[in-house]
Design a protein around this motif. Sequence first.
Motif, PDB file in Angstrom:
ATOM      1  N   LYS A 165       0.839  -1.201   0.000  1.00 28.22           N
ATOM      2  CA  LYS A 165       0.000   0.000   0.000  1.00 28.22           C
ATOM      3  C   LYS A 165       0.876   1.254   0.000  1.00 28.22           C
ATOM      4  O   LYS A 165       1.092   1.885   1.035  1.00 28.22           O
ATOM      5  CB  LYS A 165      -0.944  -0.002   1.221  1.00 28.22           C
ATOM      6  N   THR A 166       1.402   1.572  -1.167  1.00 27.58           N
ATOM      7  CA  THR A 166       2.286   2.729  -1.284  1.00 27.58           C
ATOM      8  C   THR A 166       1.480   4.018  -1.438  1.00 27.58           C
ATOM      9  O   THR A 166       0.266   3.985  -1.645  1.00 27.58           O
ATOM     10  CB  THR A 166       3.220   2.560  -2.488  1.00 27.58           C
ATOM     11  N   ILE A 167       2.192   5.152  -1.366  1.00 30.29           N
ATOM     12  CA  ILE A 167       1.565   6.463  -1.503  1.00 30.29           C
ATOM     13  C   ILE A 167       1.881   6.999  -2.907  1.00 30.29           C
ATOM     14  O   ILE A 167       3.060   7.116  -3.265  1.00 30.29           O
ATOM     15  CB  ILE A 167       2.089   7.441  -0.433  1.00 30.29           C
ATOM     16  N   PRO A 168       0.874   7.309  -3.734  1.00 31.03           N
ATOM     17  CA  PRO A 168       1.148   7.860  -5.070  1.00 31.03           C
ATOM     18  C   PRO A 168       1.964   9.142  -4.998  1.00 31.03           C
ATOM     19  O   PRO A 168       1.882   9.905  -4.027  1.00 31.03           O
ATOM     20  CB  PRO A 168      -0.255   8.118  -5.632  1.00 31.03           C
ATOM     21  N   GLY A 169       2.761   9.377  -6.039  1.00 31.85           N
ATOM     22  CA  GLY A 169       3.650  10.529  -6.043  1.00 31.85           C
ATOM     23  C   GLY A 169       2.926  11.861  -5.968  1.00 31.85           C
ATOM     24  O   GLY A 169       3.446  12.826  -5.399  1.00 31.85           O
ATOM     25  N   ASP A 170       1.705  11.936  -6.520  1.00 35.83           N
ATOM     26  CA  ASP A 170       0.980  13.208  -6.505  1.00 35.83           C
ATOM     27  C   ASP A 170       0.421  13.549  -5.123  1.00 35.83           C
ATOM     28  O   ASP A 170      -0.129  14.637  -4.928  1.00 35.83           O
ATOM     29  CB  ASP A 170      -0.144  13.182  -7.543  1.00 35.83           C
ATOM     30  N   ARG A 171       0.588  12.649  -4.155  1.00 30.10           N
ATOM     31  CA  ARG A 171       0.123  12.916  -2.788  1.00 30.10           C
ATOM     32  C   ARG A 171       1.281  13.225  -1.844  1.00 30.10           C
ATOM     33  O   ARG A 171       1.110  13.234  -0.628  1.00 30.10           O
ATOM     34  CB  ARG A 171      -0.659  11.707  -2.265  1.00 30.10           C
ATOM     35  N   LEU A 172       2.443  13.497  -2.385  1.00 30.38           N
ATOM     36  CA  LEU A 172       3.616  13.762  -1.552  1.00 30.38           C
ATOM     37  C   LEU A 172       3.379  14.919  -0.589  1.00 30.38           C
ATOM     38  O   LEU A 172       3.704  14.829   0.597  1.00 30.38           O
ATOM     39  CB  LEU A 172       4.832  14.041  -2.434  1.00 30.38           C
ATOM     40  N   SER A 173       2.802  16.006  -1.089  1.00 31.89           N
ATOM     41  CA  SER A 173       2.622  17.189  -0.247  1.00 31.89           C
ATOM     42  C   SER A 173       1.690  16.924   0.928  1.00 31.89           C
ATOM     43  O   SER A 173       1.800  17.576   1.972  1.00 31.89           O
ATOM     44  CB  SER A 173       2.086  18.349  -1.089  1.00 31.89           C
ATOM     45  N   SER A 174       0.787  15.949   0.789  1.00 29.46           N
ATOM     46  CA  SER A 174      -0.150  15.661   1.876  1.00 29.46           C
ATOM     47  C   SER A 174       0.530  14.982   3.063  1.00 29.46           C
ATOM     48  O   SER A 174      -0.023  14.942   4.162  1.00 29.46           O
ATOM     49  CB  SER A 174      -1.296  14.781   1.370  1.00 29.46           C
ATOM     50  N   LEU A 175       1.718  14.439   2.853  1.00 30.01           N
ATOM     51  CA  LEU A 175       2.432  13.762   3.937  1.00 30.01           C
ATOM     52  C   LEU A 175       3.227  14.725   4.805  1.00 30.01           C
ATOM     53  O   LEU A 175       3.607  14.382   5.927  1.00 30.01           O
ATOM     54  CB  LEU A 175       3.377  12.699   3.357  1.00 30.01           C
ATOM     55  N   VAL A 176       3.515  15.914   4.266  1.00 29.04           N
ATOM     56  CA  VAL A 176       4.307  16.895   5.013  1.00 29.04           C
ATOM     57  C   VAL A 176       3.521  17.344   6.252  1.00 29.04           C
ATOM     58  O   VAL A 176       2.354  17.724   6.157  1.00 29.04           O
ATOM     59  CB  VAL A 176       4.652  18.100   4.125  1.00 29.04           C
ATOM     60  N   GLY A 177       4.159  17.284   7.410  1.00 30.21           N
ATOM     61  CA  GLY A 177       3.502  17.649   8.657  1.00 30.21           C
ATOM     62  C   GLY A 177       2.970  16.465   9.430  1.00 30.21           C
ATOM     63  O   GLY A 177       2.692  16.593  10.630  1.00 30.21           O
ATOM     64  N   GLN A 178       2.822  15.310   8.777  1.00 28.03           N
ATOM     65  CA  GLN A 178       2.410  14.115   9.497  1.00 28.03           C
ATOM     66  C   GLN A 178       3.607  13.518  10.227  1.00 28.03           C
ATOM     67  O   GLN A 178       4.752  13.940  10.040  1.00 28.03           O
ATOM     68  CB  GLN A 178       1.802  13.088   8.526  1.00 28.03           C
ATOM     69  N   ARG A 179       3.340  12.530  11.046  1.00 26.62           N
ATOM     70  CA  ARG A 179       4.401  11.920  11.847  1.00 26.62           C
ATOM     71  C   ARG A 179       4.642  10.479  11.408  1.00 26.62           C
ATOM     72  O   ARG A 179       3.737   9.796  10.927  1.00 26.62           O
ATOM     73  CB  ARG A 179       4.050  11.972  13.330  1.00 26.62           C
ATOM     74  N   ALA A 180       5.896  10.055  11.585  1.00 26.02           N
ATOM     75  CA  ALA A 180       6.253   8.681  11.250  1.00 26.02           C
ATOM     76  C   ALA A 180       5.715   7.732  12.316  1.00 26.02           C
ATOM     77  O   ALA A 180       5.952   7.934  13.505  1.00 26.02           O
ATOM     78  CB  ALA A 180       7.767   8.547  11.138  1.00 26.02           C
ATOM     79  N   ALA A 181       4.989   6.731  11.886  1.00 32.69           N
ATOM     80  CA  ALA A 181       4.443   5.756  12.826  1.00 32.69           C
ATOM     81  C   ALA A 181       5.456   4.674  13.171  1.00 32.69           C
ATOM     82  O   ALA A 181       5.221   3.863  14.068  1.00 32.69           O
ATOM     83  CB  ALA A 181       3.188   5.118  12.243  1.00 32.69           C
ATOM     84  N   MET A 182       6.579   4.643  12.469  1.00 29.81           N
ATOM     85  CA  MET A 182       7.633   3.649  12.702  1.00 29.81           C
ATOM     86  C   MET A 182       8.948   4.217  12.176  1.00 29.81           C
ATOM     87  O   MET A 182       8.959   5.228  11.470  1.00 29.81           O
ATOM     88  CB  MET A 182       7.298   2.334  11.986  1.00 29.81           C
ATOM     89  N   ASP A 183      10.045   3.567  12.522  1.00 30.98           N
ATOM     90  CA  ASP A 183      11.341   3.960  11.975  1.00 30.98           C
ATOM     91  C   ASP A 183      11.380   3.576  10.496  1.00 30.98           C
ATOM     92  O   ASP A 183      11.079   2.433  10.131  1.00 30.98           O
ATOM     93  CB  ASP A 183      12.478   3.261  12.725  1.00 30.98           C
ATOM     94  N   MET A 184      11.785   4.510   9.645  1.00 31.47           N
ATOM     95  CA  MET A 184      11.851   4.253   8.209  1.00 31.47           C
ATOM     96  C   MET A 184      13.217   4.692   7.696  1.00 31.47           C
ATOM     97  O   MET A 184      13.669   5.799   7.995  1.00 31.47           O
ATOM     98  CB  MET A 184      10.726   4.989   7.474  1.00 31.47           C
ATOM     99  N   ALA A 185      13.858   3.807   6.917  1.00 33.13           N
ATOM    100  CA  ALA A 185      15.203   4.072   6.418  1.00 33.13           C
ATOM    101  C   ALA A 185      15.154   4.821   5.090  1.00 33.13           C
ATOM    102  O   ALA A 185      14.183   4.717   4.335  1.00 33.13           O
ATOM    103  CB  ALA A 185      15.965   2.767   6.247  1.00 33.13           C
TER     104      ALA A 185
END
Length: 240
Positions: free
Chosen positions: A109-129
Amino acid sequence: MTTTTSQATGSSAASDGRGARPDRRRRGKEGPAVAAVPVVPAPKLRRRPVLVAASVAAVCLGALLGVWTWSSTSNTHEVVALRQDVTRGETITQGDLVTVQVGLDPALKTIPGDRLSSLVGQRAAMDMAAGSLVTAAGVTKAVLPSEGMSVVGVALPPSLMPGERLLAGDLVRIVATPGQQGDLGQEPPATVAATVVGIYPNGENGETVVSLEVPEGQAAELAARAATGKVALVLDSRER
């Protein structure tokens, strides 16, 4: 008589000599006889079934490779990936994200590239490399502080912090340190349990401001102790 006979003989010899020369010239012009060269017919080509089959197989293989290449490139999608490491609980910024072209597994369940801006300001629910794909389970819209919780900033010098690098989501305790007399007293030092939600180093004075989430009822006590500058931070176990 003798003279006449002699001249006749010489004339005859001369005549014979002149007759012999033309014969030699004719033989020289004609030259030696050349033998005829037989003409060999062109060899007949024999068809080899093995070579024909190999050629057909090579053509088919090339066609299959072309179809596979086209299919692999046409089935790629633009999705969001991480440009750098993001730890659990950390706020996601524009610089943390990048779009990449990849072939997708329907189970991911990936995030489409056109939704990148919607992720800014959210928090990481897990450690991501860095380099990993961002999935819906990897981010959360939970706001800080959450209901019933407060965030208190505590400024600490390096000597009163653990040597390990703090991460968002770490469980810590703020421990009251002794006064100027250095007397611990009979009672154990007061502590306040908290969760790290942000780390902000200050290059001017060398201190680090650690944002801690605590229950509302303990926020005032923690703020008062932090104001005295007589507190230390203890990192508890990261095992979950």
